[in-house]
Write a protein that holds these residues in place. Structure first.
Motif, mmCIF file in Angstrom:
data_model
loop_
_atom_site.group_PDB
_atom_site.id
_atom_site.type_symbol
_atom_site.label_atom_id
_atom_site.label_comp_id
_atom_site.label_asym_id
_atom_site.label_seq_id
_atom_site.Cartn_x
_atom_site.Cartn_y
_atom_site.Cartn_z
ATOM 1 N N LEU A 1 35.051 50.532 39.697
ATOM 2 C CA LEU A 1 34.843 49.139 39.305
ATOM 3 C C LEU A 1 36.112 48.323 39.510
ATOM 4 N N SER A 2 37.248 48.933 39.201
ATOM 5 C CA SER A 2 38.512 48.209 39.384
ATOM 6 C C SER A 2 38.777 47.933 40.857
ATOM 7 N N GLN A 3 38.407 48.860 41.732
ATOM 8 C CA GLN A 3 38.583 48.620 43.163
ATOM 9 C C GLN A 3 37.742 47.427 43.615
ATOM 10 N N THR A 4 36.527 47.313 43.086
ATOM 11 C CA THR A 4 35.670 46.172 43.409
ATOM 12 C C THR A 4 36.310 44.867 42.937
ATOM 13 N N VAL A 5 36.830 44.891 41.712
ATOM 14 C CA VAL A 5 37.457 43.697 41.136
ATOM 15 C C VAL A 5 38.693 43.299 41.930
ATOM 16 N N PHE A 6 39.564 44.266 42.221
ATOM 17 C CA PHE A 6 40.817 43.948 42.910
ATOM 18 C C PHE A 6 40.572 43.483 44.352
ATOM 19 N N SER A 7 39.587 44.066 45.005
ATOM 20 C CA SER A 7 39.267 43.648 46.373
ATOM 21 C C SER A 7 38.779 42.204 46.386
ATOM 22 N N LEU A 8 37.920 41.853 45.446
ATOM 23 C CA LEU A 8 37.425 40.484 45.375
ATOM 24 C C LEU A 8 38.551 39.519 45.015
ATOM 25 N N ALA A 9 39.439 39.946 44.126
ATOM 26 C CA ALA A 9 40.574 39.093 43.749
ATOM 27 C C ALA A 9 41.449 38.793 44.958
ATOM 28 N N ASP A 10 41.680 39.791 45.793
ATOM 29 C CA ASP A 10 42.465 39.559 47.003
ATOM 30 C C ASP A 10 41.789 38.527 47.906
ATOM 31 N N LYS A 11 40.484 38.641 48.067
ATOM 32 C CA LYS A 11 39.760 37.720 48.940
ATOM 33 C C LYS A 11 39.797 36.288 48.397
ATOM 34 N N GLN A 12 39.762 36.153 47.083
ATOM 35 C CA GLN A 12 39.702 34.819 46.486
ATOM 36 C C GLN A 12 41.077 34.330 46.018
ATOM 37 N N GLU A 13 42.115 35.051 46.389
ATOM 38 C CA GLU A 13 43.499 34.647 46.128
ATOM 39 C C GLU A 13 43.779 34.437 44.629
ATOM 40 N N ILE A 14 43.313 35.398 43.862
ATOM 41 C CA ILE A 14 43.701 35.493 42.452
ATOM 42 C C ILE A 14 44.777 36.560 42.385
ATOM 43 N N HIS A 15 45.973 36.171 41.997
ATOM 44 C CA HIS A 15 47.154 37.002 42.266
ATOM 45 C C HIS A 15 47.613 37.871 41.107
ATOM 46 N N ASN A 16 47.126 37.628 39.903
ATOM 47 C CA ASN A 16 47.564 38.459 38.776
ATOM 48 C C ASN A 16 46.356 38.710 37.884
ATOM 49 N N ILE A 17 45.812 39.911 37.990
ATOM 50 C CA ILE A 17 44.614 40.272 37.230
ATOM 51 C C ILE A 17 44.789 41.676 36.667
ATOM 52 N N GLN A 18 44.471 41.829 35.407
ATOM 53 C CA GLN A 18 44.587 43.099 34.710
ATOM 54 C C GLN A 18 43.211 43.477 34.172
ATOM 55 N N ILE A 19 42.874 44.768 34.242
ATOM 56 C CA ILE A 19 41.610 45.259 33.708
ATOM 57 C C ILE A 19 41.913 46.166 32.520
ATOM 58 N N ILE A 20 41.345 45.848 31.377
ATOM 59 C CA ILE A 20 41.545 46.661 30.176
ATOM 60 C C ILE A 20 40.235 47.373 29.876
ATOM 61 N N ALA A 21 40.268 48.702 29.967
ATOM 62 C CA ALA A 21 39.076 49.518 29.748
ATOM 63 C C ALA A 21 39.291 50.501 28.610
ATOM 64 N N ASN A 22 40.085 50.086 27.631
ATOM 65 C CA ASN A 22 40.309 50.960 26.464
ATOM 66 C C ASN A 22 40.212 50.194 25.146
ATOM 67 N N ASP A 23 39.599 49.000 25.194
ATOM 68 C CA ASP A 23 39.321 48.188 24.003
ATOM 69 C C ASP A 23 40.571 47.680 23.294
ATOM 70 N N LYS A 24 41.702 47.622 24.000
ATOM 71 C CA LYS A 24 42.908 47.073 23.386
ATOM 72 C C LYS A 24 42.973 45.569 23.617
ATOM 73 N N LEU A 25 43.666 44.898 22.707
ATOM 74 C CA LEU A 25 43.740 43.436 22.752
ATOM 75 C C LEU A 25 44.922 42.992 23.600
ATOM 76 N N PRO A 26 44.710 42.093 24.576
ATOM 77 C CA PRO A 26 45.841 41.593 25.362
ATOM 78 C C PRO A 26 46.619 40.531 24.591
ATOM 79 N N VAL A 27 47.947 40.594 24.694
ATOM 80 C CA VAL A 27 48.842 39.568 24.167
ATOM 81 C C VAL A 27 49.766 39.176 25.306
ATOM 82 N N VAL A 28 49.846 37.880 25.614
ATOM 83 C CA VAL A 28 50.567 37.406 26.800
ATOM 84 C C VAL A 28 51.740 36.539 26.379
ATOM 85 N N ARG A 29 52.919 36.819 26.970
ATOM 86 C CA ARG A 29 54.120 36.042 26.693
ATOM 87 C C ARG A 29 54.908 35.824 27.985
#
Length: 355
Positions: free
Chosen positions: A45-73
């Motif tokens: 699934l991550s390969q599908t997501v990252f491949s599409l991100a490359d095509k659509q020029e989304i340059h910073n994408i993270q996939i969380i598959a362990n139910d942890k909460l993201p905190v961004v700074r």
């Protein structure tokens, strides 16, 4: 202060802007059924997501598959680290790009979280364009996944952060912001949001509990920290009340405060996260207190939530001016050293909806 100036807040030019969008996809048996095991599913699934991100020029994408909460700074260096319940991302939007999958062996996540970190410059000006880009990405991604009818929730998080004492440290330059609600900004720029959406706007303030402050309030050798916390709470509430700020919280228990709309969110604190719920439309006083006299925290965190009257055109500028005036009074009352101490203020704007 003249009315037209009340609509603007003058923020230091070295303030940091952040935006990240969280797309949550509920994990179903159908989504995972076509793979050898859970870990194989996440990898493919991550390969599908990252491949599409490359095509659509989304340059910073993270996939969380362990139910942890993201905190961004913001940070000048890019790195991430995991705790038992969180993944903290530090990066500079101007030049950091990355694709990563975070999964835990043997763990089936309740949700897949796609974290889109905004990149480039002028994040606030370009936030509507970035949001529309993520909407298009999700519309393109869902048909590629091995399941139908997947429920998706979009959460757009934006904040401006700065040291409240930056002027005392020599940085005199400011920029005038006419802060506007996310939905109004997006509508003006042609980015469509569903009519049914939830919004929450608030300020958080982080106050390190310095040795000087503790020595001034607490007798030497005292292990009951109640007088310190009660002193800070009283001064904070007093300063806020003079500016008619009534949706307030204080957290000094070592946990990470997470502010949510209590009308739409299920609130459950954990070993690391202190959930704080507010109904921004309620008119009565709301104060949430989270500290224990027998535990000394490294910092006290305060939250001030905007209400309905702050949501009109230019309302957030007035709200932020009220907040700054209250914090100025609070800092003076507790005798902070503005040239050598920091009081980090963050103005948060959140919006969420189902797609």
């Amino acid at each position: 202060m003249p009315y037209h100036h009340q609509k603007r807040i003058y923020i230091p030019t070295n303030a940091r802007s952040n935006q990240y969008i969280l797309a949550e996809i509920r994990v179903t048996d159908e989504l995972l059924g076509g793979y050898d095991d859970v870990q194989d599913a996440y990898r493919q699934l991550s390969q599908t997501v990252f491949s599409l991100a490359d095509k659509q020029e989304i340059h910073n994408i993270q996939i969380i598959a362990n139910d942890k909460l993201p905190v961004v700074r913001f940070h000048t260096e890019a790195y991430s680290f995991e705790t038992a319940e969180q993944i903290r991302f530090f990066y500079n939007p101007a030049y950091h790009e990355a694709q990563n999958l975070f999964a835990t062996a043997g763990h089936r996540a309740r949700k897949l979280r796609l974290v889109f970190l905004a990149t480039g410059s002028e994040l606030r000006s370009n936030s509507a364009t970035f949001h529309a880009k993520v909407q298009y990405f999700m519309d393109s991604l869902l048909p590629l996944l091995p399941a139908t009818g997947l429920a998706v929730k979009i959460r757009d998080h934006q904040h401006l952060s700065y040291d409240f004492f930056t002027k005392a440290k020599g940085n005199k330059e400011t920029y005038g912001y006419k802060l506007r609600a996310i939905d109004k900004r997006y509508q003006a720029r042609g980015c469509q949001l569903p009519q049914e959406h939830s919004a929450l706007n608030y300020v958080t303030v982080s106050l390190p509990l310095s040795r000087k402050l503790k020595q001034r309030i607490l007798p030497e050798g005292m292990t009951d920290f109640t007088p310190l916390y009660q002193y800070l709470e009283d001064k904070f509430l007093s300063a806020a009340s003079t500016k008619q700020l009534s949706r307030l919280a204080m957290v000094a228990n070592g946990l990470t405060p997470i502010v949510r709309n209590s009308k739409f969110e299920t609130l459950e604190s954990t070993a690391e996260l202190q959930m704080i719920g507010f109904d921004p439309n309620a008119t009565e006083q709301q104060f949430s207190r989270h500290w224990q006299g027998d535990k000394l925290a490294e910092a006290a965190h305060f939250a001030i939530v905007a209400g309905p009257k702050d949501c009109d055109d230019g309302g957030y500028g007035r709200f932020m001016n009220q907040v700054e005036e209250a914090l100025r009074s609070f800092a003076n009352e507790i005798d902070m050293d503005k040239e050598h101490e920091d009081l980090i203020l963050r103005f948060h704007q959140h919006i969420s909806y189902r797609r």
